[in-house]
Design an enzyme around this catalytic site. Structure first.
Site: not given
Ligand code: XMP
Length: 514
Positions: A55, A82-83, A169, A171, A227, A370
């Site tokens: 964050g 992280c945060y 991070h 991710e 979609d 997605k």
């Protein structure tokens, strides 16, 4: 079937959705909740693990986003990133301060491979760092399990309690072994079995839809985009001709797109549904005549779309269910959305519920990202051409033609765009570049062709790479490919004598031109 899940608690980090997507890539279902979500609600969901995101704040400041300390007493493994890592340390008695050196970018991290979080990770590994603050003292009962040249606590853990804090991070793809670390957390430490798979999701959804709909009547607005197409096929497989799909061709689609949609969903296609194609091109062009202001164009297209759909819906009469192609990022964004300014009024099919007489909405894709929608599409046997279709805005080419929209300009931009897409695919870049298209500038300039003076339009080519469509960088396309596109457009598309390549990133530009 009860789906095992991991919960991501979001502290406003720019990568929040990425964390959830990476977890799902480990075949573990994952949902995102704001840090404002009550702990009672979290307990009720009974997650197998919890991840706290990064964050933008400093956790020691007044009013910085925080969470109840009770979260660490639930007996559920928690991973702070992280945060989230700093907050975990602060709440549990450690110390966080402004770092003497800001760490940013790819950084070499030395790790303790005995940690279950780092099982089978190399003892020196490249990770993505982005922090001003650092953990200057770990909380009692924690051990340091990683460090860098500038950061004494790149990771810490209390293994007995299942609490893990990492400063970097995992991710982000720049963290070379990030996926392995997340896998170790969700599959190893949290003990998730990894049952989140697209084939079973599709099968379960079809069963659920069948049960829910019974003998009811269902209406779906089909745009031809990924979609709505995936949602429509899922419904068609579940309930066959109880489904009616209405496809409005507003004359602002890409070249041949209307016919391609009809091929798949129309009477000669493989499904039993009722397909209604409304050829409303002239109606839209009439409404748009003389209009140049972008927001006005968007409003006209959006409103006219609803009017056309409303007329068709009236012919069909009352229905029991209306299908919406909502996907998970829409759900997250509407739930967590801040006060951000409206830059463009996006129109999808948001206004439809007001103009149709129905009892309930069905959103079969509301839990999918997605890339998962695409996987579901392939599972359902939808042609790849449709499944990997580019994102295409609701107002269509209307916002890729700068200034007034006319049938002639639509023809020019359709032809130029078709050539561009063909050459990008030939160069093998079609699934690499995030979004690419041709637009028609409102500029005409002097040129020379076969000894003749020309005074024609300039086409702009755009190609961007983006993670979340909030920011984007222009894509590096080989010059030879751009040259081929340019010469084909000039030779084959009447009315064009100049081609530009747009280098602008977002911000300051937007992806579309209007
Ligand atoms: P911008 O131009 O806002 O585009 O940077 C970001 C993404 O959103 C798409 N876009 C739209 N999609 N209705 C839509 O459904 C719209 O009015 C609209 N405007 C932009 C754009 O194609 C890109 O993927």
């Amino acid at each position: 079937m009860v789906q095992e899940k991991v919960i991501v608690i979001d502290f406003g980090g720019q990568y929040n959705q990425l964390v959830a997507r990476r977890v799902r890539e480990c075949n573990v279902y994952c949902e995102i909740y704001s840090y404002k979500t009550d702990i009672a609600q979290i307990k009720e969901m009974n997650p197998k693990g919890i991840i706290l995101t990064g964050g933008p704040n400093s956790c020691y400041e007044d009013n910085a986003p925080s969470y109840s300390k009770e979260l660490f007493e639930l007996g559920i493994p928690v991973l702070g990133l992280c945060y989230g890592a700093q907050l975990m340390m602060l709440l549990l008695g450690g110390k966080v301060e402004k770092a003497p050196v800001r760490e940013y970018g790819k950084t070499e991290v030395m790790i303790d491979t005995k940690s279950p979080l780092f099982a089978e990770v190399n003892s020196t590994t490249i990770c993505w760092m982005s922090h001003f603050d650092y953990i200057s003292r770990i909380a009692p009962d924690f051990n340091v399990t990683a460090h860098t040249a500038d950061c004494p606590v790149a990771a810490a853990e209390n293994k007995e309690k299942g609490l893990f804090a990492i400063q970097f991070h995992p991710e982000v793809l720049h963290t070379v072994e990030g996926t392995k670390i997340l896998y170790n957390f969700v599959r190893g430490i949290c003990g998730c079995a990894g049952t989140w798979r697209m084939d079973s999701f599709v099968e379960n959804s079809i069963q659920e839809i069948r049960q829910k709909v019974g003998s009811g009547k269902v209406l779906c607005a089909l745009s031809g985009g990924v979609d709505s197409s995936v949602a429509a096929v899922m419904l068609a497989k579940a309930i066959g001709d109880q489904l009616t799909c209405v496809f409005v061709d507003h004359g602002l689609l890409r070249k041949n797109e209307g016919d391609e949609v009809e091929e798949v969903f129309g009477p000669n296609g493989p499904y039993e549904l009722h397909f209604v194609r409304v050829n409303a091109q002239e109606r839209f062009y009439e409404k748009l005549a003389g209009v140049t202001e972008p927001e006005k164009k968007r409003k006209i297209i959006g409103e006219e779309f609803i009017r056309v759909f409303e007329e068709e819906a009236k012919k069909i009469g009352a229905v029991d269910f209306l299908v919406q192609g909502t996907i998970y990022p829409d759900v997250v964004e509407s739930g967590l959305g801040g006060e951000s300014a409206v830059i463009k009024s996006h129109h999808n099919v948001g206004g439809l519920p007001d103009c149709v007489d129905f009892k309930e909405i069905i959103e079969p894709l509301r839990n999918l990202f997605k890339d998962e929608v695409r996987k579901a599409g392939l599972e359902l046997g939808i042609p790849e051409k449709l499944v990997f279709r580019q994102p295409f805005p609701g107002p269509g080419l209307g916002i890729r033609i700068i200034g007034e929209v006319t049938a002639e300009k639509v023809r020019i931009v359709q032809d130029a765009d078709a050539i561009y897409r063909e050459e990008i695919a030939k160069a093998g870049l079609d699934r690499i570049i995030g979004q690419y298209f041709a637009a028609l500038t409102n500029m005409r300039s002097v040129g020379v062709m076969g000894d003749e003076r020309t005074y024609d339009y300039a086409v702009a080519l755009r190609a961007v790479n983006t993670v979340d469509f909030m920011t984007a960088e222009s894509a590096e396309i080989p010059f030879a490919v751009l040259q081929t596109v340019m010469s084909r457009i000039i030779n084959e598309v009447r009315g064009v004598n100049r081609v530009f390549y747009d280098l602008t990133s977002k911000p300051p530009g937007t992806i579309e031109f209007e």
